[in-house]
Design an enzyme around this catalytic site. Structure first.
Site, PDB file in Angstrom:
ATOM      1  CE1 TYR A  30      47.435  38.091  45.349  1.00 15.90           C
ATOM      2  CE2 TYR A  30      48.290  40.066  44.303  1.00 15.90           C
ATOM      3  CZ  TYR A  30      47.301  39.113  44.442  1.00 15.90           C
ATOM      4  OH  TYR A  30      46.186  39.191  43.649  1.00 15.90           O
ATOM      5  CE1 TYR A 158      44.110  36.064  40.985  1.00 17.21           C
ATOM      6  CE2 TYR A 158      44.088  37.794  39.318  1.00 17.21           C
ATOM      7  CZ  TYR A 158      44.058  37.398  40.644  1.00 17.21           C
ATOM      8  OH  TYR A 158      43.965  38.346  41.634  1.00 17.21           O
ATOM      9  CG  ASP A 252      38.981  38.315  33.239  1.00 17.28           C
ATOM     10  OD1 ASP A 252      39.309  39.465  32.905  1.00 17.28           O
ATOM     11  OD2 ASP A 252      39.269  37.814  34.344  1.00 17.28           O
ATOM     12  CE  LYS A 281      45.316  43.185  35.888  1.00 18.33           C
ATOM     13  NZ  LYS A 281      45.996  43.524  37.108  1.00 18.33           N
TER      14      LYS A 281
END
Ligand code: PLP
Length: 433
Positions: A30, A158, A252, A281
């Protein structure tokens, strides 16, 4: 802090050789490589601290993209990984299985249940867990002789950076325009939060249900799409709509899972069970890459067949890596043994107290807190690079994006460290951004 010794001052002037020699050969995530501020050289982490090569130590406000939920280098996870490293760092999961993965699968099923969610497919990143969920959903229908290959997803969502995951993410945030022709076109609508958006959601379902494999959403918090919150009622609306139109529902929980929003999993707070849930995560306490796509019985049964073509066709090389599974098991021990939900509740209170005064500052659009997520949304951030550097100068690592300044600290952060993070945000934002 250890930034004042003469040795450290000397280090600050001379970046380590690995930094100077290697920096021109990495492509950073990014980042516009031409204009991005030079990345900080890190030599160690511990607790909620990041130690830099120049001797400074930053208080970490975002726990390495929301992963390091127990703080960095937790000895219990480190010991488990060291033990596993000696026994078996890796073995393929095709035709072979091992104790850390099977124990982990059973524990995860216990944690997301009791309900039908009881088959765990392991992969090594959140995006891949989403790809697996999408493939499961499409093949679920195909195995029943039906072609349903599209998804209903939500603006502000996202789900990752791989092709399928990008396609179900917000079209603007995921830069669909840059990848036109590559991404399969999905149906994106606003989350059904009020009468108008619910009507639009229902209209989209009516028009597209026949070609949809599933509805996919982040429960309670849309993370990287803007740290936006919605009520549990929205999840109940999604479940009811999925049932009415005979669609699968994918949640999600890659960001929201493992206590981040104030319950172990966000969907549990809503009393809604999806057909497929994705985790990653914080799964390994932020130590090793691992993700899980957990399917309900109904989904799994659609693959149970004598026909090899009806098997799930996916298998990442490092699926169920034993080191990562050992880390995840140790992380689950910590969730069991230590008062994580109580810590999240305390962090939540401190975030509210510390960030609420920002509401009065110029340019602030909203302040919101859910669980251990604190957000100050600005009307606009002129220069993200400059703002990020300003935070570093304050001795904190906070990484605003878009118009959002946020904190997602580790659950073990000390009260004083958290206060330094919120103080820094108040001070820096009061200067105008
Ligand atoms: C909700 C959600 N899904 C999927 C992903 C993608 O995970 P990864 O970056 O591990 O591919 C992320 C990452 O931020 C996420 O927040």
């Amino acid at each position: 802090m250890s930034g004042n010794t003469s040795e450290n001052k000397q280090n600050a002037a001379v970046p380590p050789s690995w930094y100077a020699n290697g920096l021109d050969h990495v492509w950073l995530p990014y980042a516009q490589m031409k204009t991005a501020a030079p990345p900080l050289a890190v030599t160690a982490t511990h607790g909620s601290r990041i130690r830099l090569a120049d001797g400074r130590e930053l208080i970490d406000g975002i726990a390495s993209w929301w992963t390091a939920c127990h703080g960095y280098n937790h000895p219990h996870i480190r010991d488990a990984v060291e033990r596993q490293l000696k026994a078996m760092p890796h073995v393929m999961f095709g035709g072979l299985v091992h104790e850390p993965a099977l124990i982990l699968a059973r524990r995860l099923v216990g944690l997301v249940g009791p309900n039908d969610l009881d088959r765990v497919f392991f992969s090594e990143s959140g995006s891949v867990a989403i790809e697996v969920a999408l493939k499961m959903a499409v093949q679920y229908w195909r195995n029943q002789g039906r072609t349903r290959t599209r998804f209903l997803a939500f603006s502000g969502g996202y789900h990752g950076d791989t092709t399928g995951a990008m396609a179900v993410s917000d079209p603007v945030g995921s830069m669909h325009a840059a990848f036109r022709g590559l991404l399969p076109e999905q149906i994106t609508v606003d989350l059904p939060v009020d009468e108008k958006s619910t009507a639009a959601f229902e209209a989209a379902l009516k028009q597209h249900a026949h070609e949809l494999a599933a509805i996919i959403a982040e429960p309670l918090v849309q993370g990287a799409g803007g740290m936006r919150f919605h009520d549990a009622q929205v999840l109940r609306t999604l479940r009811a709509a999925a049932d009415r139109h005979d669609l699968l529902l994918v949640f999600d929980e890659i960001f929201t899972g493992f206590c981040r929003t104030g319950s172990l999993f966000a969907f549990q707070a809503a009393g809604v069970v999806p057909d497929i849930v994705t985790l990653s995560k914080a799964l390994t306490g932020g130590t090793l890459p691992l993700a899980a796509t957990i399917a309900g019985k109904k989904v799994f049964e659609a693959f149970w067949s004598d026909d090899p073509a009806q098997a799930l066709m996916h298998g990442p090389t490092f699926t169920a890596n034993p080191l990562a599974c050992a880390a995840a098991n140790a992380s689950l021990d910590l969730f069991e043994r230590e008062p994580r939900l109580a810590q999240v509740a305390e962090i939540s209170g401190a975030l509210s107290a510390g960030l609420e005064p920002c509401r009065k500052l110029p340019g602030v659009k909203d302040v919101r807190v859910k669980g251990a997520i604190g957000v100050v949304e600005m009307e606009h951030i002129k220069d993200l690079n400059a703002l990020r550097q300003r935070f570093v100068a304050e001795g904190v690592f906070i990484r605003p994006f878009g118009a959002v300044v946020y904190l997602t600290p580790s659950f073990t952060i000390a009260e004083g460290e958290l206060a330094k993070l919120t103080d820094a945000i108040r001070r820096v934002l009061s200067e105008g951004v």
